[in-house]
Design a protein around this motif. Structure first.
Motif, PDB file in Angstrom:
ATOM      1  N   THR A 282      -9.059 -17.970  10.005  1.00  0.00           N
ATOM      2  CA  THR A 282      -9.851 -16.741  10.158  1.00  0.00           C
ATOM      3  C   THR A 282      -8.934 -15.536  10.296  1.00  0.00           C
ATOM      4  N   LEU A 283      -7.877 -15.684  11.089  1.00  0.00           N
ATOM      5  CA  LEU A 283      -6.924 -14.591  11.252  1.00  0.00           C
ATOM      6  C   LEU A 283      -6.278 -14.219   9.916  1.00  0.00           C
ATOM      7  N   LEU A 284      -5.897 -15.228   9.140  1.00  0.00           N
ATOM      8  CA  LEU A 284      -5.238 -14.965   7.874  1.00  0.00           C
ATOM      9  C   LEU A 284      -6.182 -14.297   6.872  1.00  0.00           C
ATOM     10  N   THR A 285      -7.461 -14.646   6.929  1.00  0.00           N
ATOM     11  CA  THR A 285      -8.446 -13.965   6.078  1.00  0.00           C
ATOM     12  C   THR A 285      -8.524 -12.490   6.432  1.00  0.00           C
ATOM     13  N   LEU A 286      -8.526 -12.186   7.722  1.00  0.00           N
ATOM     14  CA  LEU A 286      -8.562 -10.797   8.180  1.00  0.00           C
ATOM     15  C   LEU A 286      -7.306 -10.044   7.739  1.00  0.00           C
ATOM     16  N   PHE A 287      -6.139 -10.662   7.895  1.00  0.00           N
ATOM     17  CA  PHE A 287      -4.889  -9.993   7.542  1.00  0.00           C
ATOM     18  C   PHE A 287      -4.787  -9.755   6.036  1.00  0.00           C
ATOM     19  N   SER A 288      -5.273 -10.712   5.240  1.00  0.00           N
ATOM     20  CA  SER A 288      -5.276 -10.540   3.778  1.00  0.00           C
ATOM     21  C   SER A 288      -6.189  -9.392   3.371  1.00  0.00           C
ATOM     22  N   ALA A 289      -7.329  -9.296   4.053  1.00  0.00           N
ATOM     23  CA  ALA A 289      -8.274  -8.216   3.769  1.00  0.00           C
ATOM     24  C   ALA A 289      -7.669  -6.851   4.104  1.00  0.00           C
ATOM     25  N   LEU A 290      -6.915  -6.772   5.209  1.00  0.00           N
ATOM     26  CA  LEU A 290      -6.256  -5.512   5.570  1.00  0.00           C
ATOM     27  C   LEU A 290      -5.237  -5.100   4.517  1.00  0.00           C
ATOM     28  N   THR A 291      -4.489  -6.076   4.009  1.00  0.00           N
ATOM     29  CA  THR A 291      -3.497  -5.791   2.970  1.00  0.00           C
ATOM     30  C   THR A 291      -4.164  -5.244   1.720  1.00  0.00           C
ATOM     31  N   LEU A 292      -5.271  -5.872   1.307  1.00  0.00           N
ATOM     32  CA  LEU A 292      -5.994  -5.403   0.124  1.00  0.00           C
ATOM     33  C   LEU A 292      -6.602  -4.026   0.366  1.00  0.00           C
ATOM     34  N   LEU A 293      -7.164  -3.805   1.545  1.00  0.00           N
ATOM     35  CA  LEU A 293      -7.779  -2.510   1.879  1.00  0.00           C
ATOM     36  C   LEU A 293      -6.763  -1.376   1.801  1.00  0.00           C
ATOM     37  N   TRP A 295      -4.474  -0.823  -0.239  1.00  0.00           N
ATOM     38  CA  TRP A 295      -4.261  -0.314  -1.589  1.00  0.00           C
ATOM     39  C   TRP A 295      -5.424   0.552  -2.069  1.00  0.00           C
ATOM     40  N   PHE A 296      -6.612   0.344  -1.535  1.00  0.00           N
ATOM     41  CA  PHE A 296      -7.704   1.291  -1.800  1.00  0.00           C
ATOM     42  C   PHE A 296      -7.390   2.639  -1.155  1.00  0.00           C
ATOM     43  N   ILE A 297      -6.802   2.599   0.032  1.00  0.00           N
ATOM     44  CA  ILE A 297      -6.394   3.841   0.701  1.00  0.00           C
ATOM     45  C   ILE A 297      -5.317   4.546  -0.111  1.00  0.00           C
ATOM     46  N   PHE A 298      -4.344   3.778  -0.621  1.00  0.00           N
ATOM     47  CA  PHE A 298      -3.278   4.379  -1.437  1.00  0.00           C
ATOM     48  C   PHE A 298      -3.841   4.991  -2.719  1.00  0.00           C
ATOM     49  N   TYR A 299      -4.916   4.400  -3.248  1.00  0.00           N
ATOM     50  CA  TYR A 299      -5.527   4.938  -4.461  1.00  0.00           C
ATOM     51  C   TYR A 299      -6.193   6.291  -4.187  1.00  0.00           C
ATOM     52  N   TRP A 300      -7.003   6.332  -3.130  1.00  0.00           N
ATOM     53  CA  TRP A 300      -7.758   7.550  -2.849  1.00  0.00           C
ATOM     54  C   TRP A 300      -6.919   8.608  -2.141  1.00  0.00           C
ATOM     55  N   GLY A 301      -5.950   8.200  -1.338  1.00  0.00           N
ATOM     56  CA  GLY A 301      -5.217   9.189  -0.546  1.00  0.00           C
ATOM     57  C   GLY A 301      -3.720   9.172  -0.748  1.00  0.00           C
ATOM     58  N   GLY A 302      -3.243   8.559  -1.838  1.00  0.00           N
ATOM     59  CA  GLY A 302      -1.810   8.406  -2.048  1.00  0.00           C
ATOM     60  C   GLY A 302      -1.056   9.678  -2.374  1.00  0.00           C
ATOM     61  N   PHE A 303      -1.785  10.769  -2.635  1.00  0.00           N
ATOM     62  CA  PHE A 303      -1.126  12.039  -2.930  1.00  0.00           C
ATOM     63  C   PHE A 303      -1.171  12.984  -1.737  1.00  0.00           C
ATOM     64  N   SER A 304      -1.497  12.442  -0.574  1.00  0.00           N
ATOM     65  CA  SER A 304      -1.458  13.215   0.669  1.00  0.00           C
ATOM     66  C   SER A 304      -0.689  12.420   1.713  1.00  0.00           C
ATOM     67  N   TYR A 305      -0.047  13.130   2.639  1.00  0.00           N
ATOM     68  CA  TYR A 305       0.698  12.444   3.691  1.00  0.00           C
ATOM     69  C   TYR A 305      -0.221  11.599   4.569  1.00  0.00           C
ATOM     70  N   VAL A 310      -2.010   6.315   6.679  1.00  0.00           N
ATOM     71  CA  VAL A 310      -3.048   5.326   6.972  1.00  0.00           C
ATOM     72  C   VAL A 310      -2.793   4.048   6.176  1.00  0.00           C
ATOM     73  N   GLY A 311      -2.454   4.212   4.899  1.00  0.00           N
ATOM     74  CA  GLY A 311      -2.214   3.049   4.054  1.00  0.00           C
ATOM     75  C   GLY A 311      -1.039   2.206   4.518  1.00  0.00           C
ATOM     76  N   VAL A 312       0.064   2.867   4.922  1.00  0.00           N
ATOM     77  CA  VAL A 312       1.253   2.111   5.324  1.00  0.00           C
ATOM     78  C   VAL A 312       1.020   1.385   6.649  1.00  0.00           C
ATOM     79  N   ILE A 313       0.212   1.963   7.520  1.00  0.00           N
ATOM     80  CA  ILE A 313      -0.132   1.262   8.768  1.00  0.00           C
ATOM     81  C   ILE A 313      -0.886  -0.028   8.449  1.00  0.00           C
ATOM     82  N   LEU A 314      -1.874   0.074   7.558  1.00  0.00           N
ATOM     83  CA  LEU A 314      -2.692  -1.095   7.226  1.00  0.00           C
ATOM     84  C   LEU A 314      -1.883  -2.165   6.496  1.00  0.00           C
ATOM     85  N   VAL A 315      -1.071  -1.745   5.509  1.00  0.00           N
ATOM     86  CA  VAL A 315      -0.331  -2.746   4.736  1.00  0.00           C
ATOM     87  C   VAL A 315       0.724  -3.422   5.592  1.00  0.00           C
ATOM     88  N   ASP A 316       1.371  -2.690   6.502  1.00  0.00           N
ATOM     89  CA  ASP A 316       2.374  -3.318   7.365  1.00  0.00           C
ATOM     90  C   ASP A 316       1.739  -4.276   8.366  1.00  0.00           C
TER      91      ASP A 316
END
Length: 398
Positions: A282-293, A295-305, A310-316
């Motif tokens: 269950t934990l690994l499912t949650l962590f995988s979902a955070l990693t995927l999420l 990249w959606f943040i990087f798509y919508w907000g990757g041209f702003s600091y 937010v994206g780097v916090i989630l992916v790390d």
């Protein structure tokens, strides 16, 4: 070979290993914020200089596969001290190199020799009491992650102020200090494997073949780190091109993103404490979902600091928490072969990272930031798909 009594894991030994882990692993990551400065210094393309990061990761994978298993065969302190000599030599070679062509094999050697942390992690796990093992691994991994992220902050600042070569001189001095501390403070740990090196290497394939959890953890780790590497390697070029920053400023700011990513290191220590209390799948499912999420943040907000933060916090958090959970699984199921299972897992981990680096560097060259987002997001999607398929297949078997 006679197996002598192993030493106890005291707090001072644990913290020596933790700090050393962070400082040594940093050698692999100093180059990332410095790539722009190196490209300018040698007048080469971004995709060409990015191969330095890939060579370092491939070197690390080779070092893990061919060197780390020796920790189950020979005295670990002796191995560590010998390796430190080659680490210091390779860092100095990087600092004085006058040819861009030489940077690639030297980077490979830096990666190959900077595998000492992967002797410390299983060493700490084997010395700890079983009930303390997840927490101890979490602490040492926290040091490793702080080293990874802190290296970017330090090298970004040093590169901006004094140039990229200075960073490697500083790194060599740090390694000399660590060599002295480990020589006097680290206890010797005696091996448990009595066979030959050939038998040792053969046992790697036997372990991989018989343990489905090890195979799945290795695949998860490779995909998770591939996704993370797809972000970090092109970041400095993204800041230069799309935020209109100079080489030095982009290097500095890219490094400072390591401070943001420190959330992953903090979570890794916390995860080590809570893993025994929750279902790992269950934990690994949650962590995988955070990693995927992320990249959606990087798509919508990757041209702003803000979007990048937010994206780097989630992916790390997603990747590092996946990593610490994977290691808890493989060490618990194979305590007598801790170095060898760690070798299999971490070799896969860094092969995944080198592939993510290569794919993202080329994607940025041809498709700019959205090419990077697609690359990292696709790898994260594969992580989620394979993990869920593994859970489903296990249910069918049971």
């Amino acid at each position: 070979m006679e197996i002598k009594n192993q030493p106890k894991l005291t707090n001072s030994i644990l913290w020596l290993m933790t700090i050393s882990t962070g400082l040594v692993v940093a050698n692999n990551y100093y180059n990332q914020p410095l790539l722009g400065l190196m490209a300018k210094d040698f007048n080469v393309k971004e995709s060409q200089i990015s191969a330095i990061t890939m060579c370092t990761q491939i070197g690390y994978a080779f070092g893990l596969f061919f060197f780390i298993p020796l920790g189950d065969r020979f005295k670990r302190k002796k191995l560590i001290l010998i390796d430190f000599i080659f680490v210091i030599m390779s860092l100095l070679a990087m600092a004085v190199s006058k040819s861009v062509v030489l940077l690639f094999p030297i980077s490979f050697v830096i990666g190959f020799t900077s595998v000492i942390p992967q002797l410390f992690v299983p060493m700490a796990a084997s010395l700890a009491q079983p009930e303390e093992r997840p927490k101890v691994v979490g602490i040492v991994m926290g040091g490793l992650l702080v080293g990874i992220l802190g290296s970017r902050v330090l090298s970004g600042y040093v590169g901006d102020v004094w140039g990229w070569r200075t960073m490697y001189y500083i790194a060599a001095i740090i390694m000399i200090i660590l060599f002295v501390l480990i020589y006097f403070k680290l206890p010797e740990v005696y091996p448990k494997f009595k066979g030959t090196y050939k038998q040792l290497m053969k046992s790697l394939f036997e372990l991989f073949k018989k343990d489905p959890d090890l195979r799945m953890a290795s695949l998860r780790g490779a995909l998770a780190f591939g996704s993370l590497s797809a972000f970090w390697t092109p970041l400095v070029f993204h800041l230069e091109k799309n935020f209109q920053l100079s080489n030095g400023a982009a290097s500095n700011i890219s490094g400072k993103f390591g401070l943001v990513g420190a959330c992953g290191a903090i979570v890794a220590v916390f995860i080590g404490k809570v893993i025994p209390k929750y279902n790992k799948k269950t934990l690994l499912t949650l962590f995988s979902a955070l990693t995927l999420l992320s990249w959606f943040i990087f798509y919508w907000g990757g041209f702003s600091y803000l979007g990048l933060i937010v994206g780097v916090i989630l992916v790390d958090i997603g990747v590092q928490a996946t990593h610490i959970t994977n290691q808890s699984i493989i060490f618990s199921s194979n305590p007598e072969a801790s170095n060898r299972v760690n070798t299999i897992y971490m070799t896969s981990y860094f092969i995944g990272g080198s592939i993510g680096t290569a794919l993202a560097a080329n994607a940025f060259q041809y498709y700019n930031w959205f090419g990077v987002v697609f690359t990292g997001g696709f790898i994260a999607l594969l992580l989620m798909i394979f993990h869920l398929y593994h859970i489903k297949s296990q249910k069918q078997v049971s």
